[in-house]
Write an enzyme that holds these catalytic residues in place. Structure first.
Site, PDB file in Angstrom:
ATOM      1  N   HIS A   1       0.802  -1.231   0.000  1.00 53.99           N
ATOM      2  CA  HIS A   1       0.000   0.000   0.000  1.00 53.99           C
ATOM      3  C   HIS A   1       0.832   1.277   0.000  1.00 53.99           C
ATOM      4  CE1 HIS A   1      -3.540  -2.329   0.054  1.00 53.99           C
ATOM      5  NE2 HIS A   1      -3.744  -2.437   1.363  1.00 53.99           N
TER       6      HIS A   1
ATOM      7  N   HIS B   1      -9.811   2.277   0.938  1.00 52.40           N
ATOM      8  CA  HIS B   1      -9.750   1.060   1.742  1.00 52.40           C
ATOM      9  C   HIS B   1     -10.835   1.027   2.824  1.00 52.40           C
ATOM     10  CE1 HIS B   1      -7.794  -2.421   3.650  1.00 52.40           C
ATOM     11  NE2 HIS B   1      -6.988  -2.467   2.598  1.00 52.40           N
TER      12      HIS B   1
ATOM     13  N   GLU C   1     -11.588  -2.994  -3.167  1.00 49.51           N
ATOM     14  CA  GLU C   1     -10.504  -2.098  -3.550  1.00 49.51           C
ATOM     15  C   GLU C   1     -10.349  -2.079  -5.071  1.00 49.51           C
ATOM     16  OE1 GLU C   1      -6.981  -3.107  -1.034  1.00 49.51           O
ATOM     17  OE2 GLU C   1      -8.442  -4.355   0.030  1.00 49.51           O
TER      18      GLU C   1
END
Length: 344
Positions: A101, A175, A309
């Protein structure tokens, strides 16, 4: 339509978008974190249907990325490195030997500049940030904008835009963990899910895509006709077990149906639909949520929320034939995902 702004501390601001139906979306300029989405159930009881902390300070050390903007690259990058134009770039290893991420101090940890937008039928805020060349190991100065817009049709639209002065990887997502029951004491086991996809990426034991695209037909990964999430949590396949009994996989959209994703909670009557121009999404069922964190409405536990996502695949940095994430200086990264809410 209304926009209110509240100061949380000397640097953070909380924005609340409210439409004429009373639906609310709340988010911080810190990390672009969506803290609440309040929508009614079939009895017109309005509740928060995303996971968020009771104390905003907990977002600073959040291991779950609750509600945050994820970037510059959402997902895992194998061995925390990639090669562009015969040059190797090393990244932070913040997930075992891999990079997750965007790094531990990526877009979910920055203070975004903000600009409000308001018309008769929509209210929104554009969050902007300039990522400096070399920040977290990524090449190029990248100008990024994420716009949250709430409409009177009970739609939350998220628009992503980015430009760069050097070739660089970019794929952005949000998220948020959804729990349509509106009660953090409930899990998402009985959420009914439809995904317009017949293919997903195989994962190895490190949760890294192998590069193999698997046909999901007639498997626990075939959501085209709808199935409950618990099917892959309780008695799942080897791919379900490898991620801790659930899903943490990239699905490639077929783009054959009007909606890419439909999520239903029968008890509350709430329905979430997702439309996007992204090529796929990571479905994550929250099996690694840290237990006992103080959330708004209760304590956290496994499976207390599910993420959708929408993004391209970072595995394309190491494998051919997957949705690419490379942005060139002559291009504009421009993507949109719309979350729509209603009851039935």
């Amino acid at each position: 339509m209304d926009i209110t702004i509240r100061t949380v501390n000397d640097r953070w601001k909380l924005f609340t978008l409210t439409n004429d139906n009373g639906m609310e979306v709340q988010f911080l300029n810190y990390g672009g974190i969506i803290t609440k989405i309040l929508v009614p159930d079939k009895n017109q009881n309005k509740k928060n249907i995303v996971l968020g902390y009771a104390d905003y300070k907990d977002y600073e050390s959040d291991p779950n990325f609750l509600g945050a903007v994820i970037g510059p690259v959402a997902g895992r990058i194998k061995e925390a490195e990639f090669t562009l134009k015969n040059k190797n770039f090393g990244l932070e290893q913040n997930d075992g030997n891999h990079h997750l991420h965007g790094g531990s101090n990526a877009f979910h940890r920055v203070i975004w500049e903000t600009e409000t937008i308001k018309t008769d039928d929509k209210a929104g805020v554009t969050l902007s940030y300039v990522r400096k060349d070399g920040e977290n190991g990524y090449p190029g100065n990248a100008t990024v904008a994420v716009t949250y817009t709430l409409t009177n049709k009970n739609q939350l639209m998220i628009d992503y835009e980015a430009t760069t002065d050097e070739t660089t990887p970019i794929t952005l997502t949000n998220h948020s963990y959804f729990n349509l029951t509106g009660d953090t004491n409930n899990t998402v086991h009985t959420h009914q899910l439809m995904v317009d996809s017949h293919q997903f990426l195989e994962l190895n034991s490190g949760l890294i895509p192998t590069g193999k695209i698997i046909d999901a037909t007639d498997s626990l990964f075939d959501f085209r006709e709808g199935r409950e999430l618990k099917n892959g949590m309780v008695a799942g396949s080897e791919q379900n077990k490898i991620v801790g009994n659930g899903y943490d996989h990239y699905f490639l959209f077929d783009h054959t149906k009007e909606k890419n994703v439909i999520v239903r909670d029968k008890n509350s009557g709430r329905v979430l639909t997702i439309e996007t121009d992204q090529p796929g999404m990571v479905l994550y069922t929250g099996q690694n949520i840290v237990k006992g964190l103080e959330l708004d409405g209760g304590s956290s536990k496994k499976y207390s929320g599910v993420c959708f996502e929408t993004q391209s695949s970072p595995a394309s940095l190491h494998h051919e034939g997957l949705p690419m994430i490379i942005l060139n200086p002559s291009e504009i990264y421009k993507k949109q995902t719309t979350f729509s809410f209603y009851v039935e």
